[in-house]
Design a protein around this motif. Sequence first.
Motif, PDB file in Angstrom:
ATOM      1  N   HIS A   8       8.233  -0.733  -3.158  1.00  0.00           N
ATOM      2  CA  HIS A   8       6.883  -1.168  -2.811  1.00  0.00           C
ATOM      3  C   HIS A   8       6.923  -2.243  -1.722  1.00  0.00           C
ATOM      4  O   HIS A   8       6.166  -2.192  -0.753  1.00  0.00           O
ATOM      5  N   GLU A  18       5.363  -1.949   2.187  1.00  0.00           N
ATOM      6  CA  GLU A  18       4.295  -2.852   2.619  1.00  0.00           C
ATOM      7  C   GLU A  18       4.598  -3.574   3.936  1.00  0.00           C
ATOM      8  O   GLU A  18       3.717  -4.176   4.530  1.00  0.00           O
ATOM      9  N   GLU A  56       4.868  -4.153   7.687  1.00  0.00           N
ATOM     10  CA  GLU A  56       4.153  -3.508   8.790  1.00  0.00           C
ATOM     11  C   GLU A  56       5.020  -3.290  10.024  1.00  0.00           C
ATOM     12  O   GLU A  56       4.704  -2.455  10.860  1.00  0.00           O
TER      13      GLU A  56
END
Length: 149
Positions: free
Chosen positions: A117, A121, A123
């Motif tokens: 996760h 996340e 970017e």
Amino acid sequence: WTRQDMEEAIKWGPHRSALSTEAIAHFVEEAADKVSRGQAQLVKGADIKDDLPTELKISLIAAIPHYSWKFRSILDLTFPLRLTDGAIRNSVNATTEKTAPAAAIDQIGCVLKRFIHAFAEIENEDANFFMAKFNVDNGFLRLDCKNRE
């Protein structure tokens, strides 16, 4: 535990897997190795019988076949001791004060999901990731203890 509890635990003896000649040789070698590394101290029961450490408990030892060495020595900390008078003494696990936060143990099975996760996340598509897994197997056997602990 009382002196009687300890004497009865000693009379009960180790797990049957620990009674073979090979297992006994393994325990002798393992104990000598731990003593030479300063990870253990051998104490004869006769030397402490009149002044037992207050936290001393006796646990069954077992010799479990292992893939990378002949045996793995384990203590059965779940074994409740049945005394000759019929009374039962709780296992070492049952009488150990638990100090770790329950949440820490509850999260063990979620670590990989949390890593995935966290990576998803990020970017920055050009980011580099470094991961490492360290094997701390048997780390609990390498604790240094003070005299009489």
